[in-house]
Motif scaffolding. Structure first.
Motif, PDB file in Angstrom:
ATOM      1  N   GLY A   1      10.558  18.749 -12.294  1.00 15.06           N
ATOM      2  CA  GLY A   1       9.891  19.043 -11.032  1.00 15.06           C
ATOM      3  C   GLY A   1       9.997  20.524 -10.723  1.00 15.06           C
ATOM      4  N   PHE A   2       8.899  21.180 -10.488  1.00 14.43           N
ATOM      5  CA  PHE A   2       8.947  22.575 -10.047  1.00 14.43           C
ATOM      6  C   PHE A   2       7.688  22.870  -9.252  1.00 14.43           C
ATOM      7  N   PHE A   3       7.878  23.568  -8.137  1.00 13.94           N
ATOM      8  CA  PHE A   3       6.773  23.911  -7.251  1.00 13.94           C
ATOM      9  C   PHE A   3       6.174  25.224  -7.715  1.00 13.94           C
ATOM     10  N   LYS A   4       4.834  25.270  -7.824  1.00 15.17           N
ATOM     11  CA  LYS A   4       4.188  26.455  -8.391  1.00 15.17           C
ATOM     12  C   LYS A   4       3.206  27.060  -7.403  1.00 15.17           C
ATOM     13  N   PRO A   5       3.671  27.870  -6.449  1.00 14.91           N
ATOM     14  CA  PRO A   5       2.707  28.597  -5.625  1.00 14.91           C
ATOM     15  C   PRO A   5       2.001  29.630  -6.480  1.00 14.91           C
ATOM     16  N   THR A   6       0.870  30.115  -6.019  1.00 17.38           N
ATOM     17  CA  THR A   6       0.084  31.045  -6.836  1.00 17.38           C
ATOM     18  C   THR A   6       0.757  32.387  -6.983  1.00 17.38           C
ATOM     19  N   SER A   7       1.690  32.719  -6.096  1.00 12.63           N
ATOM     20  CA  SER A   7       2.396  33.988  -6.192  1.00 12.63           C
ATOM     21  C   SER A   7       3.646  33.903  -5.343  1.00 12.63           C
ATOM     22  N   LEU A   8       4.518  34.867  -5.494  1.00 12.14           N
ATOM     23  CA  LEU A   8       5.709  34.921  -4.668  1.00 12.14           C
ATOM     24  C   LEU A   8       5.341  35.120  -3.204  1.00 12.14           C
TER      25      LEU A   8
ATOM     26  N   GLN B   1      14.461  16.267 -13.463  1.00 11.35           N
ATOM     27  CA  GLN B   1      13.243  15.463 -13.503  1.00 11.35           C
ATOM     28  C   GLN B   1      12.583  15.432 -12.118  1.00 11.35           C
ATOM     29  N   GLU B   2      11.263  15.311 -12.132  1.00  9.56           N
ATOM     30  CA  GLU B   2      10.500  15.434 -10.891  1.00  9.56           C
ATOM     31  C   GLU B   2      10.872  14.372  -9.869  1.00  9.56           C
ATOM     32  N   SER B   3      11.024  13.128 -10.308  1.00 10.92           N
ATOM     33  CA  SER B   3      11.361  12.047  -9.381  1.00 10.92           C
ATOM     34  C   SER B   3      12.871  11.973  -9.172  1.00 10.92           C
ATOM     35  N   PRO B   4      13.333  11.958  -7.911  1.00 14.14           N
ATOM     36  CA  PRO B   4      14.783  11.840  -7.667  1.00 14.14           C
ATOM     37  C   PRO B   4      15.373  10.571  -8.266  1.00 14.14           C
TER      38      PRO B   4
ATOM     39  N   GLU C   1      22.018  13.480  -2.576  1.00 17.21           N
ATOM     40  CA  GLU C   1      22.804  13.838  -3.762  1.00 17.21           C
ATOM     41  C   GLU C   1      21.883  14.306  -4.885  1.00 17.21           C
ATOM     42  N   LYS C   2      20.696  13.686  -4.972  1.00 13.92           N
ATOM     43  CA  LYS C   2      19.787  14.003  -6.069  1.00 13.92           C
ATOM     44  C   LYS C   2      19.226  15.418  -5.959  1.00 13.92           C
ATOM     45  N   SER C   3      19.165  15.990  -4.738  1.00 17.98           N
ATOM     46  CA  SER C   3      18.721  17.381  -4.621  1.00 17.98           C
ATOM     47  C   SER C   3      19.806  18.322  -5.116  1.00 17.98           C
ATOM     48  N   ASP C   4      21.079  17.991  -4.875  1.00 23.64           N
ATOM     49  CA  ASP C   4      22.179  18.763  -5.475  1.00 23.64           C
ATOM     50  C   ASP C   4      22.150  18.654  -6.995  1.00 23.64           C
ATOM     51  N   ILE C   5      21.844  17.469  -7.498  1.00 19.21           N
ATOM     52  CA  ILE C   5      21.825  17.254  -8.947  1.00 19.21           C
ATOM     53  C   ILE C   5      20.692  18.065  -9.577  1.00 19.21           C
ATOM     54  N   PHE C   6      19.557  18.191  -8.878  1.00 15.62           N
ATOM     55  CA  PHE C   6      18.480  19.063  -9.356  1.00 15.62           C
ATOM     56  C   PHE C   6      18.997  20.501  -9.495  1.00 15.62           C
ATOM     57  N   SER C   7      19.676  20.994  -8.458  1.00 15.43           N
ATOM     58  CA  SER C   7      20.228  22.355  -8.503  1.00 15.43           C
ATOM     59  C   SER C   7      21.210  22.508  -9.659  1.00 15.43           C
ATOM     60  N   PHE C   8      22.028  21.470  -9.884  1.00 19.77           N
ATOM     61  CA  PHE C   8      22.976  21.510 -11.002  1.00 19.77           C
ATOM     62  C   PHE C   8      22.236  21.602 -12.331  1.00 19.77           C
TER      63      PHE C   8
ATOM     64  N   TYR D   1      16.281  26.898  -7.054  1.00 17.06           N
ATOM     65  CA  TYR D   1      17.297  25.861  -7.189  1.00 17.06           C
ATOM     66  C   TYR D   1      16.976  24.618  -6.360  1.00 17.06           C
ATOM     67  N   MET D   2      16.039  24.733  -5.424  1.00 14.71           N
ATOM     68  CA  MET D   2      15.754  23.617  -4.524  1.00 14.71           C
ATOM     69  C   MET D   2      14.824  22.612  -5.191  1.00 14.71           C
ATOM     70  N   SER D   3      15.070  21.337  -4.954  1.00 12.28           N
ATOM     71  CA  SER D   3      14.285  20.277  -5.568  1.00 12.28           C
ATOM     72  C   SER D   3      12.915  20.170  -4.898  1.00 12.28           C
ATOM     73  N   PRO D   4      11.932  19.608  -5.613  1.00 13.71           N
ATOM     74  CA  PRO D   4      10.568  19.519  -5.032  1.00 13.71           C
ATOM     75  C   PRO D   4      10.521  18.716  -3.738  1.00 13.71           C
ATOM     76  N   GLU D   5      11.234  17.574  -3.690  1.00 14.85           N
ATOM     77  CA  GLU D   5      11.160  16.744  -2.488  1.00 14.85           C
ATOM     78  C   GLU D   5      11.787  17.437  -1.282  1.00 14.85           C
ATOM     79  N   TYR D   6      12.732  18.355  -1.544  1.00 12.51           N
ATOM     80  CA  TYR D   6      13.372  19.091  -0.457  1.00 12.51           C
ATOM     81  C   TYR D   6      12.439  20.184   0.061  1.00 12.51           C
ATOM     82  N   ILE D   7      11.825  20.922  -0.848  1.00 11.53           N
ATOM     83  CA  ILE D   7      10.930  22.007  -0.449  1.00 11.53           C
ATOM     84  C   ILE D   7       9.712  21.479   0.290  1.00 11.53           C
TER      85      ILE D   7
END
Length: 831
Positions: free
Chosen positions: A796-803, A766-769, A692-699, A679-685
């Protein structure tokens, strides 16, 4: 002489030709000049256009005014009940100074102003959208011979007056088109009723179907407050010459209109230049309580309740059998008849839309105390309220007879105070006092008073000791809790402090059987007080440092937030090492139980209910970001933190990780990342930036989860097609959005509505806030079916190679307070 008479007509013809040629694209026509079909007038600022048009594919021609930015948005029609056939229409000012519209058969008048001028006339289209006829050729003349604003069709523009003009006998109102392609007067009318303080109605022929509530000096009492309305100013004027309602624009350039459409709905719309479409700010069919007198006389409508109608306190249902089948039109009657000589009193009701003022009297010279006394002395007076709340309560409005079309709002500031007259017995019953006292009871009280006097010292000592123990407990657990306690007594003195014994009794001493949830802070327990109230008790773990911070935040923050889409905090307890928060109980648990549960659970939320939940969460988040006294960033919006009441209405919960922003603060930064993976936005992680835009990403993630029934979770680089955001974006880009729908449900009957919500969700992730919309824009896009939505950019989504890699990334310098979504609840029960 003969030669001169021959040359003069020739010169006149040349002059007229020049005038006609110069008229198209200007804002003015002079006497003997005309506008023919195909030519237009354009206001000086290029805002409005006047010309001929055909609605839809009707083929009929009308003279009208429309917005230059949208040639399909017609705001005024001259010959609405007498269309032209073909392109024969000509608008001109004749020799008498009358503005007339003629066409085939030749010289047939299809419309005119009916005005004349002995010194000639000039017609001009103003930037306000007002088409005016002035005497003489001067464009600075003060008075108008005629203006289109006095003859509105279905649209109200800024500066236009709606209401009766007593000088001319004309009632300026809006009349809807007959249908989408026929602008002739239809069934529905929007008008201002001048009785009382003035209140707009929507009528179906002569039947009232909507009422806004009377004017109270700031707004109409039945219209919820909205921060977006700061771009408008509203006025209602009463005098001997006219009564009218008018609005103006405070933030230029703003294009706005109020239209009554052919379906009988009044809508306030705002032009969004970025999206090149109209955004709906408000409509008269906002909810079921918008229906006029839904609950009958003395009934109160509550759109948030599972059963919309209830009786005013001191009243009972008139026809219970009809009420049982949800026919509320019979309304309510008094429990006890009024007796003017036997101590009638008044009961305050807050946050109300004031009743219909058809049976009311207004006196602006009284204050509220004088108003009360006036009503008390008049045995026919059944209620009173302030007539003007713009600068403190002043003026007096009183009612006689039944109280019609009352509703209550979740937000107190959205409504108004009203004082209802009740019989003495009903007042005492409401206050918990017996209506009569027995003689032996008086004697018993006298005897008991002696015992009370003797035990007062002991009782006082016990109270003092108990308070001292609470203070010691607060000191023992640090100065933070001292500040909380100070805040409770100084700032949140309406927030009850519960005794630990009371909560322990309610939860059966925090029995395991009463556990209904778990988080990083500790457990949530179901409780039931002796009065029958069910509550959810959040118990802070004694060894959880993060939980202490959550407790501090929630006590100080959520106590000040009140909205129908937020879980309500009922009180707290700080005693004996315990830190407890007491919330209203949500019997249907959390949203994740339904959208990620088994097939039976999923099918309990049909498409209509899922869209209602999305809109409800959006309105709650808009309140947090913009409309509350505080500006709040939630930071952990997810399906598990959306609780559902008995009617499956959503309420946002868990404010332990929330942050308060200043009014001009755009973002903040932290090295402690809190929230839930997925649920967390890329810029936050990545950078710790939240706004507000990180909350909107979660929404946006939440919207796509509700529609698809799938979780957004971490996946490996090789399986990014399984990542919800990427998959949703690819499908919609390829016009295959229907493949994203939760396949446990039947296909939606209105796929266009579901598709709109899905596209709004993609805009939010969207990737950009900067590309993400604000919550105000989100609510407008969800509510307005006609607006054109922009194409969403890549999510926007962060893709680590594994959990495991994701966990390692967090451990390298970041700290996540919230666990995976799957362990938010330990069992499927309400909260």
């Amino acid at each position: 002489m003969g030669k001169s008479s021959t040359i003069f007509p020739y010169c006149l013809v040349i002059s007229l030709f020049v005038l006609v040629s110069s008229s198209s694209g200007t804002d003015t026509i002079q006497q003997l000049q005309n506008i023919s079909d195909g030519q237009t007038l354009v206001s000086a600022g290029g805002i409005f256009v006047l010309g001929f048009f055909s609605p839809g594919d009707s083929g009929k021609r009308y003279l009208g005014i429309w917005f230059a930015v949208s040639n399909t948005t017609v705001v005024w029609v001259a010959n609405r009940d007498k269309p032209l056939n073909g392109s024969s229409g000509i608008l001109r000012i004749d020799t008498s100074g009358n503005l007339v519209l003629t066409g085939n058969p030749p010289n047939t008048i299809f419309w005119s102003t009916g005005q004349t001028s002995s010194v000639g006339a000039t017609a001009q289209l103003l930037d306000s959208g007002n088409f005016v006829l002035r005497e003489g050729s001067s464009l600075t003349a003060g008075d108008f011979l005629w203006q289109s604003f006095d003859h509105p069709t279905d649209t109200m523009l800024a500066g236009m007056k709606i209401g009766p003009d007593y000088r001319t006998g004309r009632d300026r109102n809006l009349t809807a088109w007959r249908n989408a392609t026929d602008p002739s007067p239809g069934r529905f009318t929007y008008k201002l009723d001048p009785r009382g303080m003035g209140q707009p109605f929507v009528l179906d022929n002569t039947t009232v179907i909507y009422r806004s509530g009377p004017w109270n000096g700031l707004r109409f009492s039945g219209t919820p407050t909205t921060k977006s309305y700061t771009m408008f100013n509203f006025t209602v004027v009463h005098n001997l010459e006219e009564t009218y309602y008018q609005y103006g624009i405070t933030q230029e350039p703003t294009l706005a209109r109020l239209v009554t459409d052919h379906s009988g709905v009044a809508r306030r719309l705002l032009w969004d230049s970025k999206k090149a479409g109209w955004q709906e700010l408000w409509s008269s069919d906002l909810d079921r309580c918008s229906n006029y007198s839904l609950c009958g006389p003395n009934g109160v409508c509550n759109s948030d309740a599972s059963v919309a109608c209830n009786c005013l306190r001191g009243f009972r249902v008139k026809h219970q059998d009809e009420w049982n089948i949800r026919n509320w039109s019979g309304g309510c009657v008094r429990n006890t008849s009024l007796n003017c000589t036997d101590g009638d009193g008044f009961r305050l009701e807050t946050g109300m839309r004031l009743p219909d003022t058809v049976n009311s009297t207004v006196d602006m010279g009284m204050n509220l105390d004088e108003c009360r006394e006036t009503c008390r002395k008049n045995c026919s007076c059944v209620a009173y309220a302030s007539a003007n709340i713009s600068g403190g309560e002043s003026g007096c409005i009183t009612w006689i007879g039944d109280l019609i079309d009352i509703r209550t709002f979740g937000e107190v500031e959205d409504g108004q105070n009203i004082y209802i007259r009740l019989a003495k017995a009903d007042l005492e019953e409401i206050l918990g006092n017996p209506s009569k006292k027995k003689h032996w009871a008086i004697i018993a009280v006298t005897v008991a008073s002696a015992l009370v006097l003797l035990s007062s010292v002991l009782w006082g000592y016990c109270i003092w000791r108990k308070r001292n123990q609470k203070a010691e407990a607060i000191i023992e657990h640090g100065s933070r809790f001292q500040s909380i306690n100070n805040g409770l007594t100084d700032e949140n003195n309406d927030l009850p402090l519960f005794d630990l014994d009371t909560i322990a009794l309610a939860t059966n001493k925090f029995a395991d059987a009463n556990k209904i949830g778990k988080g990083g802070f500790g457990y949530v327990y179901k409780g039931k007080f002796l009065d029958g109230r069910e509550v959810a008790v959040k118990r802070l773990s004694s060894h959880s440092e993060e939980g202490i911070e959550e407790f501090t935040t929630e006590v100080r923050l959520i106590a000040k937030l009140q909205h129908r889409s937020l879980v309500r905090l009922l009180g707290c307890c700080i005693e004996g090492g315990e830190r407890l928060l007491v919330y209203e109980y949500m019997p249907n648990s959390s949203l994740d139980v339904f959208i990620f549960g088994d097939v039976q659970k999923r099918r309990l939320l049909d498409w209509e209910k899922r869209l209602d939940i999305i809109l409800g969460v959006a309105r709650g988040l808009l309140y947090l970001h913009q409309d509350s006294r505080l500006r709040v960033i939630h930071r952990d919006l997810k399906a598990a933190n959306i609780l559902l009441d008995e009617a499956m209405n959503p309420k946002i919960s868990d404010f332990g990780t929330a942050r308060i922003f200043g009014r001009n603060q755009m973002e903040d930064n932290t090295i402690k990342i809190v929230g839930t993976i997925g649920y967390m936005s890329p810029e936050y992680i990545i950078n710790g930036n939240f706004s507000e835009k990180s909350d909107i990403f979660s929404f946006g993630v939440l919207v796509l989860e509700i529609i698809s029934g799938r979780k957004n979770q971490w996946v490996s680089q090789k399986n990014t097609h399984m990542q919800l955001l990427a998959n949703a974006w690819r499908l919609c880009r390829d016009n295959q959005c229907d493949k994203l729908l939760d396949d446990t449900l039947r296909p939606p009957t209105k796929f266009s509505d579901v598709l709109r919500y899905m596209k709004v969700g993609l805009l939010c992730v969207q990737e950009s806030p900067d590309d993400r919309p604000t919550m105000q824009e989100v609510v407008l896009m969800l509510a307005n079916r006609t607006s054109v939505l922009p194409q969403a950019e890549k999510p926007g989504f962060f893709k680590p190679t594994s959990l495991a890699a994701a966990a390692q990334w967090f451990s390298d310098g970041y700290n996540s307070l919230s666990s995976a979504n799957v362990i938010t609840l330990t069992n499927v029960e309400g909260r």
